[in-house]
Write a protein that holds these residues in place. Structure first.
Motif, PDB file in Angstrom:
ATOM      1  N   UNK A 245       0.829  -1.201   0.000  1.00 59.12           N
ATOM      2  CA  UNK A 245       0.000   0.000   0.000  1.00 59.12           C
ATOM      3  C   UNK A 245       0.867   1.256   0.000  1.00 59.12           C
ATOM      4  N   UNK A 246       1.909   1.246   0.834  1.00 63.74           N
ATOM      5  CA  UNK A 246       2.787   2.413   0.920  1.00 63.74           C
ATOM      6  C   UNK A 246       3.418   2.724  -0.431  1.00 63.74           C
ATOM      7  N   UNK A 247       3.986   1.714  -1.082  1.00 66.28           N
ATOM      8  CA  UNK A 247       4.668   1.967  -2.347  1.00 66.28           C
ATOM      9  C   UNK A 247       3.690   2.313  -3.472  1.00 66.28           C
ATOM     10  N   UNK A 248       2.471   1.790  -3.392  1.00 66.80           N
ATOM     11  CA  UNK A 248       1.440   2.196  -4.353  1.00 66.80           C
ATOM     12  C   UNK A 248       1.138   3.690  -4.206  1.00 66.80           C
ATOM     13  N   UNK A 249       0.952   4.130  -2.956  1.00 68.08           N
ATOM     14  CA  UNK A 249       0.646   5.533  -2.683  1.00 68.08           C
ATOM     15  C   UNK A 249       1.830   6.429  -3.029  1.00 68.08           C
ATOM     16  N   UNK A 250       3.034   5.951  -2.729  1.00 73.66           N
ATOM     17  CA  UNK A 250       4.231   6.739  -3.023  1.00 73.66           C
ATOM     18  C   UNK A 250       4.390   6.940  -4.532  1.00 73.66           C
ATOM     19  N   UNK A 251       4.197   5.864  -5.282  1.00 71.10           N
ATOM     20  CA  UNK A 251       4.301   5.961  -6.740  1.00 71.10           C
ATOM     21  C   UNK A 251       3.244   6.887  -7.309  1.00 71.10           C
ATOM     22  N   UNK A 252       2.030   6.780  -6.782  1.00 67.94           N
ATOM     23  CA  UNK A 252       0.935   7.618  -7.256  1.00 67.94           C
ATOM     24  C   UNK A 252       1.188   9.091  -6.929  1.00 67.94           C
ATOM     25  N   UNK A 253       1.663   9.359  -5.715  1.00 67.49           N
ATOM     26  CA  UNK A 253       1.890  10.740  -5.285  1.00 67.49           C
ATOM     27  C   UNK A 253       3.037  11.393  -6.044  1.00 67.49           C
ATOM     28  N   UNK A 254       4.141  10.674  -6.197  1.00 70.86           N
ATOM     29  CA  UNK A 254       5.282  11.236  -6.900  1.00 70.86           C
ATOM     30  C   UNK A 254       4.985  11.416  -8.391  1.00 70.86           C
ATOM     31  N   UNK A 255       4.152  10.542  -8.957  1.00 74.20           N
ATOM     32  CA  UNK A 255       3.759  10.654 -10.358  1.00 74.20           C
ATOM     33  C   UNK A 255       2.916  11.904 -10.567  1.00 74.20           C
ATOM     34  N   UNK A 256       2.012  12.174  -9.611  1.00 74.70           N
ATOM     35  CA  UNK A 256       1.154  13.355  -9.710  1.00 74.70           C
ATOM     36  C   UNK A 256       1.959  14.632  -9.584  1.00 74.70           C
ATOM     37  N   UNK A 257       3.081  14.547  -8.827  1.00 77.16           N
ATOM     38  CA  UNK A 257       3.873  15.757  -8.585  1.00 77.16           C
ATOM     39  C   UNK A 257       4.735  16.129  -9.784  1.00 77.16           C
TER      40      UNK A 257
END
Length: 258
Positions: A245-257
């Motif tokens: 879950x953490x790495x899914x959220x991290x990938x999603x957040x950094x991609x959006x940024x």
């Protein structure tokens, strides 16, 4: 359940030097370390904060512990505001972070007694607490050794004992096993389990996914100063692991940024 901690829209910024601004590739010399973070914790539960280095976890904990002031927002700790009643907050918490160091010149014995006196413990109460905590962490044989001559693990155990000298009900631990060998880490983790069984309220920051899953009741995931997920462990992980879950959220957040 009784609400013990209510973090309300906490934010914190830091002014950067020109060199720091350049290294972080920012347009302005201001770093937003914590951005409008809110969460709650309840009586007898362990709340975990998870995030990469520099995400804002330590800054959040330092604000809750009244060591630094937020630029906006507030936190209510056992009914007291960190902004209006910082002394009352400090009386109710124990705080340990690897950024806070014991003075090399003094011994665990001296420091324990010094902080016990600051918290207003009687000599008899202090003696009982020292006997219990020094035995738990194996400090007795090193009680008169200056901190400068202690191993990293023993320094951490001494720091842990001193941070809870007054037997607080609310304990804030920032990376309590960071840099420790496996034996010392187990001693610290076993003690966290013991505190939970005693009904203490623990706010815990760690990079160890398994520890958070096994120990915490609720978890908040912090990325770039923002709370991107916050709920019970079961609700956050659903059918995945906390690590996934953490790495899914991290990938999603950094991609959006980007």
């Amino acid at each position: 359940m009784k609400e013990i901690l209510d973090v309300k829209n906490l934010s914190k910024t830091f002014k950067l030097s020109k060199k720091q601004q350049k290294l972080k590739r920012l347009d302005k010399p201001i770093l937003t370390a914590v951005d409008n973070v809110s969460f709650k914790s309840y009586e007898g539960e362990v709340f975990g904060l998870l995030g990469p280095n520099g995400a804002g976890k330590t800054t959040i904990m330092r604000m809750i512990a009244t060591l630094i002031n937020p630029i906006s927002g507030d936190a209510i700790v056992d009914g007291f505001s960190i902004k209006k009643d910082p002394r009352e907050v400090r009386r109710r918490i124990g705080f340990l972070t690897n950024e806070l160091k014991l003075d090399d010149f003094f011994t665990p014995n001296y420091l324990f007694e010094y902080f016990a006196d600051l918290h207003g413990l009687s000599k008899s109460t202090m003696a009982v607490r020292k006997e219990e905590l020094f035995a738990t962490f194996g400090i007795n044989d090193f009680a008169e050794v200056k901190v400068a001559n202690l191993s990293q693990g023993m320094r951490q155990k001494a720091s842990l004992a001193i941070s809870i000298v007054h037997n607080p009900n609310i304990i804030i631990f920032d990376e309590p096993t960071n840099g420790l060998d496996v034996i010392t880490s187990k001693v610290v983790v076993d003690f966290l389990v013991r505190l939970k069984k005693e009904g203490k309220n623990i706010i815990l920051s760690t990079h160890i996914f398994g520890l958070l899953e096994n120990l915490c009741d609720r978890v908040g995931i912090i990325i770039d100063g923002k709370m991107v997920a916050c709920d019970t462990i079961a609700a956050v992980i659903a059918e995945k692991t906390l690590e996934e879950i953490f790495f899914d959220l991290y990938a999603q957040t950094t991609k959006e940024a980007i």
